[in-house]
Write an enzyme that holds these catalytic residues in place. Structure first.
Site, PDB file in Angstrom:
ATOM      1  N   ARG A 144      12.487  34.669  19.098  1.00 45.60           N
ATOM      2  CA  ARG A 144      11.826  34.072  20.259  1.00 45.60           C
ATOM      3  C   ARG A 144      10.979  35.042  21.066  1.00 45.60           C
ATOM      4  O   ARG A 144       9.931  34.675  21.575  1.00 45.60           O
ATOM      5  CB  ARG A 144      12.867  33.498  21.204  1.00 45.60           C
ATOM      6  CG  ARG A 144      13.450  32.204  20.792  1.00 45.60           C
ATOM      7  CD  ARG A 144      14.301  31.717  21.925  1.00 45.60           C
ATOM      8  NE  ARG A 144      13.529  31.704  23.155  1.00 45.60           N
ATOM      9  CZ  ARG A 144      12.777  30.696  23.561  1.00 45.60           C
ATOM     10  NH1 ARG A 144      12.718  29.599  22.849  1.00 45.60           N
ATOM     11  NH2 ARG A 144      12.100  30.767  24.683  1.00 45.60           N
TER      12      ARG A 144
ATOM     13  N   ASP B 299      24.538  37.362  28.545  1.00 43.11           N
ATOM     14  CA  ASP B 299      24.733  38.034  27.260  1.00 43.11           C
ATOM     15  C   ASP B 299      26.097  38.701  27.127  1.00 43.11           C
ATOM     16  O   ASP B 299      26.408  39.253  26.074  1.00 43.11           O
ATOM     17  CB  ASP B 299      23.638  39.084  27.028  1.00 43.11           C
ATOM     18  CG  ASP B 299      22.346  38.455  26.564  1.00 43.11           C
ATOM     19  OD1 ASP B 299      22.351  37.262  26.258  1.00 43.11           O
ATOM     20  OD2 ASP B 299      21.328  39.180  26.505  1.00 43.11           O
TER      21      ASP B 299
ATOM     22  N   ILE C 249      22.996  29.982  32.955  1.00 45.76           N
ATOM     23  CA  ILE C 249      21.650  30.319  32.458  1.00 45.76           C
ATOM     24  C   ILE C 249      21.240  29.394  31.311  1.00 45.76           C
ATOM     25  O   ILE C 249      20.135  28.869  31.288  1.00 45.76           O
ATOM     26  CB  ILE C 249      21.576  31.790  31.993  1.00 45.76           C
ATOM     27  CG1 ILE C 249      22.081  32.746  33.078  1.00 45.76           C
ATOM     28  CG2 ILE C 249      20.149  32.153  31.553  1.00 45.76           C
ATOM     29  CD1 ILE C 249      21.244  32.862  34.316  1.00 45.76           C
TER      30      ILE C 249
ATOM     31  N   LYS D 246      17.793  46.640  22.838  1.00 49.69           N
ATOM     32  CA  LYS D 246      16.912  45.727  22.096  1.00 49.69           C
ATOM     33  C   LYS D 246      16.024  44.947  23.061  1.00 49.69           C
ATOM     34  O   LYS D 246      14.821  44.819  22.835  1.00 49.69           O
ATOM     35  CB  LYS D 246      17.772  44.750  21.291  1.00 49.69           C
ATOM     36  CG  LYS D 246      16.999  43.591  20.713  1.00 49.69           C
ATOM     37  CD  LYS D 246      17.884  42.676  19.910  1.00 49.69           C
ATOM     38  CE  LYS D 246      18.584  41.593  20.695  1.00 49.69           C
ATOM     39  NZ  LYS D 246      17.721  40.455  21.076  1.00 49.69           N
ATOM     40  N   ASN D 247      16.617  44.424  24.138  1.00 50.92           N
ATOM     41  CA  ASN D 247      15.855  43.554  25.041  1.00 50.92           C
ATOM     42  C   ASN D 247      14.818  44.299  25.874  1.00 50.92           C
ATOM     43  O   ASN D 247      14.021  43.675  26.559  1.00 50.92           O
ATOM     44  CB  ASN D 247      16.803  42.774  25.957  1.00 50.92           C
ATOM     45  CG  ASN D 247      17.550  41.691  25.196  1.00 50.92           C
ATOM     46  OD1 ASN D 247      17.197  41.371  24.066  1.00 50.92           O
ATOM     47  ND2 ASN D 247      18.584  41.150  25.810  1.00 50.92           N
TER      48      ASN D 247
ATOM     49  N   ARG E  22      21.228  41.743  14.103  1.00 47.60           N
ATOM     50  CA  ARG E  22      20.035  41.570  14.947  1.00 47.60           C
ATOM     51  C   ARG E  22      20.146  42.389  16.226  1.00 47.60           C
ATOM     52  O   ARG E  22      19.128  42.763  16.809  1.00 47.60           O
ATOM     53  CB  ARG E  22      19.866  40.096  15.347  1.00 47.60           C
ATOM     54  CG  ARG E  22      19.384  39.200  14.239  1.00 47.60           C
ATOM     55  CD  ARG E  22      19.084  37.818  14.790  1.00 47.60           C
ATOM     56  NE  ARG E  22      18.378  37.945  16.058  1.00 47.60           N
ATOM     57  CZ  ARG E  22      18.562  37.169  17.123  1.00 47.60           C
ATOM     58  NH1 ARG E  22      19.425  36.201  17.083  1.00 47.60           N
ATOM     59  NH2 ARG E  22      17.877  37.372  18.220  1.00 47.60           N
TER      60      ARG E  22
ATOM     61  N   VAL F 184       9.292  27.317  27.194  1.00 43.50           N
ATOM     62  CA  VAL F 184       8.332  28.371  27.545  1.00 43.50           C
ATOM     63  C   VAL F 184       7.348  27.879  28.604  1.00 43.50           C
ATOM     64  O   VAL F 184       6.325  28.515  28.846  1.00 43.50           O
ATOM     65  CB  VAL F 184       7.560  28.899  26.300  1.00 43.50           C
ATOM     66  CG1 VAL F 184       8.478  29.703  25.401  1.00 43.50           C
ATOM     67  CG2 VAL F 184       6.903  27.766  25.530  1.00 43.50           C
TER      68      VAL F 184
ATOM     69  N   CYS G 215      16.708  26.805  19.576  1.00 45.06           N
ATOM     70  CA  CYS G 215      17.483  27.840  18.924  1.00 45.06           C
ATOM     71  C   CYS G 215      18.938  27.575  19.196  1.00 45.06           C
ATOM     72  O   CYS G 215      19.293  26.637  19.911  1.00 45.06           O
ATOM     73  CB  CYS G 215      17.071  29.226  19.367  1.00 45.06           C
ATOM     74  SG  CYS G 215      17.860  29.744  20.859  1.00 45.06           S
TER      75      CYS G 215
ATOM     76  N   ARG H  60      15.358  26.396  25.030  1.00 46.39           N
ATOM     77  CA  ARG H  60      14.831  27.583  25.697  1.00 46.39           C
ATOM     78  C   ARG H  60      13.329  27.409  25.825  1.00 46.39           C
ATOM     79  O   ARG H  60      12.560  27.874  25.014  1.00 46.39           O
ATOM     80  CB  ARG H  60      15.204  28.841  24.909  1.00 46.39           C
ATOM     81  CG  ARG H  60      16.698  29.028  24.867  1.00 46.39           C
ATOM     82  CD  ARG H  60      17.117  30.224  24.081  1.00 46.39           C
ATOM     83  NE  ARG H  60      16.883  31.470  24.787  1.00 46.39           N
ATOM     84  CZ  ARG H  60      17.245  32.651  24.312  1.00 46.39           C
ATOM     85  NH1 ARG H  60      17.815  32.745  23.142  1.00 46.39           N
ATOM     86  NH2 ARG H  60      17.015  33.735  25.001  1.00 46.39           N
TER      87      ARG H  60
ATOM     88  N   LEU I 286       7.333  27.944  31.807  1.00 46.74           N
ATOM     89  CA  LEU I 286       7.043  28.852  32.932  1.00 46.74           C
ATOM     90  C   LEU I 286       6.183  30.038  32.481  1.00 46.74           C
ATOM     91  O   LEU I 286       5.417  30.598  33.262  1.00 46.74           O
ATOM     92  CB  LEU I 286       8.346  29.336  33.572  1.00 46.74           C
ATOM     93  CG  LEU I 286       9.213  28.209  34.163  1.00 46.74           C
ATOM     94  CD1 LEU I 286      10.541  28.746  34.672  1.00 46.74           C
ATOM     95  CD2 LEU I 286       8.459  27.493  35.287  1.00 46.74           C
TER      96      LEU I 286
HETATM   97  C1  UD1 Z   1      17.666  35.305  28.968  1.00 48.06           C
HETATM   98  C2  UD1 Z   1      18.488  36.039  29.989  1.00 48.06           C
HETATM   99  C3  UD1 Z   1      18.494  37.477  29.598  1.00 48.06           C
HETATM  100  C4  UD1 Z   1      19.038  37.592  28.176  1.00 48.06           C
HETATM  101  C5  UD1 Z   1      18.251  36.720  27.200  1.00 48.06           C
HETATM  102  C6  UD1 Z   1      18.852  36.683  25.815  1.00 48.06           C
HETATM  103  C7  UD1 Z   1      18.681  35.640  32.379  1.00 48.06           C
HETATM  104  C8  UD1 Z   1      17.972  35.336  33.660  1.00 48.06           C
HETATM  105  N1  UD1 Z   1      17.918  35.824  31.303  1.00 48.06           N
HETATM  106  O1  UD1 Z   1      16.357  35.821  28.980  1.00 48.06           O
HETATM  107  O2  UD1 Z   1      19.288  38.220  30.484  1.00 48.06           O
HETATM  108  O3  UD1 Z   1      19.009  38.898  27.735  1.00 48.06           O
HETATM  109  O4  UD1 Z   1      18.235  35.406  27.693  1.00 48.06           O
HETATM  110  O5  UD1 Z   1      20.045  35.987  25.781  1.00 48.06           O
HETATM  111  O6  UD1 Z   1      19.888  35.736  32.369  1.00 48.06           O
HETATM  112  N2  UD1 Z   1      13.316  28.827  31.532  1.00 48.06           N
HETATM  113  C9  UD1 Z   1      12.533  27.701  31.722  1.00 48.06           C
HETATM  114  N3  UD1 Z   1      11.213  27.766  31.371  1.00 48.06           N
HETATM  115  C10 UD1 Z   1      10.656  28.894  30.824  1.00 48.06           C
HETATM  116  C11 UD1 Z   1      11.452  30.023  30.649  1.00 48.06           C
HETATM  117  C12 UD1 Z   1      12.784  29.953  31.008  1.00 48.06           C
HETATM  118  O7  UD1 Z   1      13.016  26.684  32.188  1.00 48.06           O
HETATM  119  O8  UD1 Z   1       9.461  28.868  30.537  1.00 48.06           O
HETATM  120  C13 UD1 Z   1      14.740  28.787  31.893  1.00 48.06           C
HETATM  121  C14 UD1 Z   1      15.648  28.970  30.688  1.00 48.06           C
HETATM  122  O9  UD1 Z   1      15.908  27.765  30.004  1.00 48.06           O
HETATM  123  C15 UD1 Z   1      16.894  29.556  31.323  1.00 48.06           C
HETATM  124  C16 UD1 Z   1      16.328  30.395  32.478  1.00 48.06           C
HETATM  125  O10 UD1 Z   1      15.033  29.862  32.749  1.00 48.06           O
HETATM  126  O11 UD1 Z   1      17.698  28.542  31.853  1.00 48.06           O
HETATM  127  C17 UD1 Z   1      16.233  31.883  32.194  1.00 48.06           C
HETATM  128  O12 UD1 Z   1      15.462  32.072  31.018  1.00 48.06           O
HETATM  129  P1  UD1 Z   1      14.786  33.448  30.645  1.00 48.06           P
HETATM  130  O13 UD1 Z   1      15.299  34.519  31.539  1.00 48.06           O
HETATM  131  O14 UD1 Z   1      13.334  33.286  30.527  1.00 48.06           O
HETATM  132  O15 UD1 Z   1      15.324  33.653  29.205  1.00 48.06           O
HETATM  133  P2  UD1 Z   1      15.146  34.940  28.396  1.00 48.06           P
HETATM  134  O16 UD1 Z   1      13.930  35.687  28.703  1.00 48.06           O
HETATM  135  O17 UD1 Z   1      15.428  34.525  27.003  1.00 48.06           O
END
Ligand code: UD1
Length: 429
Positions: A102, A316, A338, A22-23, A408, A133, A126, A131, A135
């Site tokens: 998301r 995950d 994470i 899925k991811n 999902r 955005v 969520c 979570r 970055l």
């Molecule tokens: C994350 C997981 C991914 C998993 C998915 C669903 C990691 C590195 N990523 O991906 O393996 O499949 O969740 O559960 O394990 N962050 C910020 N600002 C941003 C984006 C992210 O601070 O703009 C932080 C998040 O809060 C988190 C970390 O960075 O602490 C990693 O986030 P990210 O990898 O972007 O999350 P997903 O892409 O959802």
């Protein structure tokens, strides 16, 4: 609402075909917005999140077709989806759609890169904590997009197109890396992405983009270099196997005992998790097309685990591993680095008799000799499957409510487990 009913105690024996990830499928589908040609994706799992993203893409004017099932093909065989973003009529993704999933926020990258405009709702909070955005937005701003936040929407504009840039992520982000990668393919000049996520799903996206004509080097390492091109073209690509589904069934058989072959998957996608399972007492070997996991008779050893970006132990699989450790001979510490607040499964596992203490980012799991079946509630995707794993060994009956979370992310979960001996069924409601 459907429920899953499990009678615990049956070991797992047999073969489980692993579905497409899925991811990986979600960003690959979103990448179709980068070209007016058709992107054909094979091995796409049949999941609610895929259908939700198709609805969002249709809203933009993306045409799609799903190849019909061939005689003899089961519902578990991945589907082939063709997406054509030739006549994009709208570059707005409204809250009602983005809030359901998301990952759909990532559409902002191909939309602004190709059309110079995107207006995408902020995804909001969520169930697994904040979570953000920020970055993802930083990466687009570096690439020259003007960003405005208006009434809950992120508006990104770049009427003259994006420009290559140096993007240094202060933190590893999978979503941020996907966004930077997609946007950079159509930017003028060279982009260097530093501290990039090394997750296999990033590599899968990069490989597909390369087939579409993108110039990308270094995906899978922490520095990715993208040479922008003026346009991308159609391609055909098969979605990689789901490493989280693989790890989940590996933990399930480590829990119940038995002997399972997980087919169509790869050990190197989840080596950290397989190593931990080995330490816990499961026997893990590679097979021709996958992985074989066995556990016969021996008890489970407690193992401490910290979640980390790839190649570390994946967040995950944290909930599933915690379920496994509830039956270990001793105490294990599970640290989640994470996401904050990704311990909702603790309360529900406790209803089955698990002994777990929370302290900040850590859970201390005292193994117990047995769990007892009870009605429990799924709270998010991975948490809900941890309850399935616990239910597979709990005495008596476990009923899991709110199964839509499972739908999902896990294709045909109860059918796959039932074929290997689990006493599990879906109760339609
Ligand atoms: C994350 C997981 C991914 C998993 C998915 C669903 C990691 C590195 N990523 O991906 O393996 O499949 O969740 O559960 O394990 N962050 C910020 N600002 C941003 C984006 C992210 O601070 O703009 C932080 C998040 O809060 C988190 C970390 O960075 O602490 C990693 O986030 P990210 O990898 O972007 O999350 P997903 O892409 O959802």
């Amino acid at each position: 609402m459907d429920r899953i009913r499990i009678r615990g105690g049956a070991p797992l024996h047999g073969l489980i075909p692993i579905s497409g990830a899925k991811n990986a499928a979600l960003p690959l589908m979103i990448a179709s917005l980068l070209t007016e040609d058709t992107l054909e994706l094979g091995n796409v799992p049949r999941l609610a999140d895929i259908s939700s993203l198709l609805r969002i893409m249709s809203n933009f004017g993306v045409d799609h077709s799903i190849a019909g099932r061939r005689p003899g093909q089961s519902t578990e065989t991945g589907q082939t989806i063709r997406l054509t973003a030739r006549n994009v009529i709208d570059t707005t993704a409204p809250y009602e759609l983005v809030s359901t999933m998301r990952a759909s926020f990532w559409v902002i990258a191909p939309l602004v890169a190709r059309f110079g405009h995107a207006k995408v709702s902020m995804p909001g909070g969520c169930a697994i904590g904040t979570r953000p955005v920020d970055l993802l937005i930083m990466a687009l701003a570096k690439l020259g997009a003007a960003i405005e936040i208006e009434a809950g929407y992120v508006v990104a504009t770049a009427p003259k197109g994006l420009r290559g840039a140096e993007i240094d992520f202060p933190k590893v982000t999978v979503g941020g890396t996907h966004v930077a990668l997609m946007a950079a393919t159509l930017a003028q000049g060279t982009t260097v992405i530093r501290n990039a996520a090394r997750e296999p799903e990033v590599v899968d996206l990069a490989e597909c983009l390369i087939k579409m004509g993108a110039k990308i080097q270094g995906a899978g390492s922490s520095e990715i270099v993208v040479e922008g091109v003026t346009s991308l073209h159609g391609a055909s690509h098969d979605v990689m196997p789901d490493r989280i589904e693989t790890g989940t069934y590996a933990m399930a058989v480590a829990m119940t005992g038995g002997d399972l072959v997980l087919d169509n998957t790869r050990a190197d996608y989840l080596q950290a998790a397989l190593d931990v399972l080995g330490q816990a007492g499961a026997e893990v070997t590679s097979t021709h097309g996958g992985i074989r996991i066995r556990r016969n008779g021996n008890g489970l050893m407690p193992v401490d685990v910290t979640t980390d970006p790839f190649p570390g132990f994946p967040t995950d699989l944290q909930a599933q591993f915690m379920a496994l450790m509830t039956r270990a001979n001793g105490t294990s510490r599970i640290r989640e680095t994470i996401f904050e607040n990704r311990f909702m499964h603790v309360q529900e596992l406790a209803r089955l008799g698990a002994q777990i203490r929370l302290d900040g980012d850590s859970a201390y799991v005292d193994g117990v000799p047995g769990l007892k079946g009870a009605p429990v509630m799924a709270t998010d995707l991975r948490a809900s499957v941890s309850l399935v794993i616990a239910g597979l060994v709990a005495d008596g009956e476990t009923t899991i409510n709110r199964v839509y979370h499972l739908d999902r992310g896990f294709e045909a979960l109860e059918a796959k487990l039932a074929r290997c001996g689990a006493l599990i069924e879906r109760v339609r409601g």
